[in-house]
Design an enzyme around this catalytic site. Sequence first.
Site, PDB file in Angstrom:
ATOM      1  CB  THR A  86      34.622  25.968  28.530  1.00  0.00           C
ATOM      2  OG1 THR A  86      36.003  25.875  28.200  1.00  0.00           O
ATOM      3  CG2 THR A  86      33.868  24.856  27.810  1.00  0.00           C
ATOM      4  CD  GLU A 142      39.726  22.128  34.278  1.00  0.00           C
ATOM      5  OE1 GLU A 142      40.078  21.479  35.271  1.00  0.00           O
ATOM      6  OE2 GLU A 142      38.622  22.006  33.722  1.00  0.00           O
ATOM      7  N   GLY A 189      48.894   8.452   7.045  1.00  0.00           N
ATOM      8  CA  GLY A 189      49.602   9.106   5.952  1.00  0.00           C
ATOM      9  C   GLY A 189      48.834  10.304   5.423  1.00  0.00           C
ATOM     10  CD  GLU A 201      40.216  38.732  36.111  1.00  0.00           C
ATOM     11  OE1 GLU A 201      39.401  38.644  37.039  1.00  0.00           O
ATOM     12  OE2 GLU A 201      41.077  39.649  36.033  1.00  0.00           O
TER      13      GLU A 201
END
Length: 390
Positions: A166, A370, A346, A135
Site C-alpha cells: 500500500t 495484515e 435492492g 513478497e
Amino acid sequence: MTDRAPQPVDRQLPTEESRDLLVLVREIAQREIRPRAAEEEETGRFPREVFTLLSESGLLGLPYAGESGGGDQPYEVYLQVLEELAAARLTVGLGVSVHSLACHGLAAYGTKEQQAAHLPDMLGGGLLGAYCLSEPAAGSDAASLTTKAVRDGDDWLITGTKAWITHGGVADFYTVLARTGAPGAKGITAFLVPGDAPGLTAAVPEKKMGMKGSPTAQLHFDGVRVPDSRRIGEEGQGFTIALAALDAGRLGIAACAIGVAQAALDEALAYALGRKQFGHPIADFQGLRFMLADMATKIEAGRALYLAAARLRDAGKPFSRQAAMAKLFCTDAAMAVTTDAVQVLGGYGYTADFPVERLMREAKVLQIVEGTNQIQRMVIARHLAGPETR
C-alpha cells in the site's frame, strides 16, 4: 449520487482534547474527503493532498510521543479517528493506518539518535510511509521472505521484490524487512529506506476490485544502498519488530472496518426511511427492520471489541490475542453489513449511483490485509491451546 454524511457516533472519549480532535476530524472528512470519494475512487485518483492536510493538522502521528512530532494520543482515541476517516473514504483511513504501521518500528525500536533524525518528519512533516513485509511467494508465511540485505562496509545492499505494498511508488519512506541471516524468522532485519533511493522502483499498481484510489504495487530493490544508521533494531530482530507492528496495525484495520460498516448502515437506514413500497416506508417492514437491527448490533459489538483491545494496549498489557479477535470480528462484520446494505437498497444498491456497492467491494480487502482472517484464527487458537504439535 454523492455519499450522505453519516450520523455522528456517540463516542465516549477520555478528555476534552480528544473530543475536540474528533470534531476536527469530522469537519475535515465532511469538507475535504467525503464529497470527492466516489468520483476519485472511480477514476483511481490518489488523494495525496488529503494526507498533506492530515499531516499539517497533526493527524498522521496521533499515537506517538509529542517530543518526536506525534500527537500523544492513546490508541483508544487514535482508532476512533481512523474509524471516522474510513467512514468517509477507506483509502484515507487505511492509508493513515498503514502510515502509522510504517512508523512503528522506528518509534518502538529505533535509537534516540535515529528517532530524533527521522521521526519528526515522518510523524508531522508531510511525509507518507509504507510497510514492506509481504513478497510474491511470502504472504501468510512472512518468515520465508527472500529479499536480501548484504553488508557492504558501513552500508547494506538490499535486493529483492516486495508485493502488495500500500502506497507503493508514492511513499516517501518504506519500513523494509529483509533477510540478513539464515532462513527463518531469526534471520530478518528491519531497515528504513527512503522512497527515492537509487535502485528502488515500483511496478504498475495492481488492478483491484476496490480501493482503486489507493495504489498497491510491487517494489523492486536492485542493490539499494542503505547506511547501517538506517537499520532499525538489532540484526535478526526484524521479525519481532514486524509482529509487534502487526499487532497494533490489526487494530487499525478493525477500526477502519467498523467505519466502512457504519457508513453502509447510515446509507441503508436513510434509504429505508425514504423509500416507499405498498404505501409505506420500507423501514416499516419487519424483515428489513430486523436486518437493520442486526447490522447495528454487529457494528456496536465490533467497536466495543477493538476499543477494549486498544485500552489493553494503552495500559501496557498484552493485547495480541484481542487484536486478532478484533481484526477477525470487525472485518467479517464489515463484509456482512455492507452486503446487507446492498440488499436493503435492492437494485439501486447494485449501481454506482449509491455508495453501498463501493463499500461492499472495499470491505472485502479488510478480511485479507495484515493477516488473513484465517491467520487471525490461528493466532487466537495458539493463545488458547498453544502451538500446533504436528
